[in-house]
Every structure is written in C-alpha cells, then in structure tokens.
Scaffold this active site. Sequence first.
Site, PDB file in Angstrom:
ATOM      1  N   THR A 194       0.831  -1.205   0.000  1.00  0.00           N
ATOM      2  CA  THR A 194       0.000   0.000   0.000  1.00  0.00           C
ATOM      3  C   THR A 194       0.867   1.258   0.000  1.00  0.00           C
ATOM      4  OG1 THR A 194      -0.204   0.034   2.410  1.00  0.00           O
ATOM      5  CG2 THR A 194      -1.869  -1.203   1.188  1.00  0.00           C
ATOM      6  N   ASP A 195       0.248   2.354  -0.392  1.00  0.00           N
ATOM      7  CA  ASP A 195       0.959   3.628  -0.446  1.00  0.00           C
ATOM      8  C   ASP A 195       0.502   4.534   0.696  1.00  0.00           C
ATOM      9  OD1 ASP A 195      -1.536   4.621  -1.192  1.00  0.00           O
ATOM     10  OD2 ASP A 195      -0.991   4.863  -3.295  1.00  0.00           O
ATOM     11  N   GLN A 196       0.903   5.782   0.665  1.00  0.00           N
ATOM     12  CA  GLN A 196       0.589   6.737   1.720  1.00  0.00           C
ATOM     13  C   GLN A 196      -0.918   6.964   1.870  1.00  0.00           C
ATOM     14  OE1 GLN A 196       2.714  10.392   1.252  1.00  0.00           O
ATOM     15  NE2 GLN A 196       2.061  11.224   3.198  1.00  0.00           N
TER      16      GLN A 196
END
Length: 144
Positions: free
Chosen positions: A17-19
């Site tokens: 996942t990203d930010q």
Amino acid sequence: MSHVVAHTNIEVRYAETDQMGVVHHSNYIIWMEVGRTQLMKDLGFSYAEMEKSGILAPIIDVHVSYKKPLTYGEEATIQTWIEEYDGFKVVYGYVVLNKDGEIAVSGTTAHVCVKKETFRPVRLSKVFPDWHDAYERAKKKKDH
C-alpha cells in the site's frame, strides 16, 4: 479446451500500500505476473523451465486501467487468460476483482519469446510446440 481462465487469490499486504492506504499501482504489474505464472501452471507448463532452456518471454507492452482501490487486508482475485496469440506474440488479459466481485483493475501484457543469449525473437511454435498447441486451444475465441 476453450478459453482457459486462471484464478489466483492474493491478500493485500501492508507493504503493497501507499501513503493513501491503497495498493500502489506498481503492485498490479507484479500480481499480473503471479496470475500469468498460474495460468501457465494450469496449462501444464513452467516459465522457470522455459528460462532454463534459454528462452525468455519479456513484456513488450503493458496496459492497466485502475477502477477501484484495494486496501490492506482485502483479498483480491486475479483472473488471467490468453487474450491473443499468433504463434509469435502472446497477449495476456487480466482483471483483479475485490471481495465483492467488482473489477478493481483490468489490463493486458504483451510478450514475445527471445533467445536468452541474443534477445532475438523466436516463434513459440518452433521452440515449444506443445506450449504453442496448448495456447492455441486456450486462447480467447474472437466473436465473428
């Protein structure tokens, strides 16, 4: 055999996942590889064995369309099939579904076989006739 579709389940890992808390777009390309490998296994073949024999199948084109985000802990299902195959180039089709069966991502990757030492293209039908026959039988049939 007609239009074979491989199904692969993946649980979204935190590292993917990203930010924003959603699966980073680059991970879908990796998941496509997982689906492609499963399709090959389902058809009775191994990409690792292909490489050991001196043949590679690099990606020459990628198309990805992002529809709905997936998040950490969700389970995704990758469906993979042979969209097009002409004995030389193979185009794999993919959809990544969320737990509700909705399309999160769709896409294609195109590949050609090459000799490992020279990267010169070779016909799959010449180097792996059994693989070629299986792909001919398994590819998506065109509606006429």
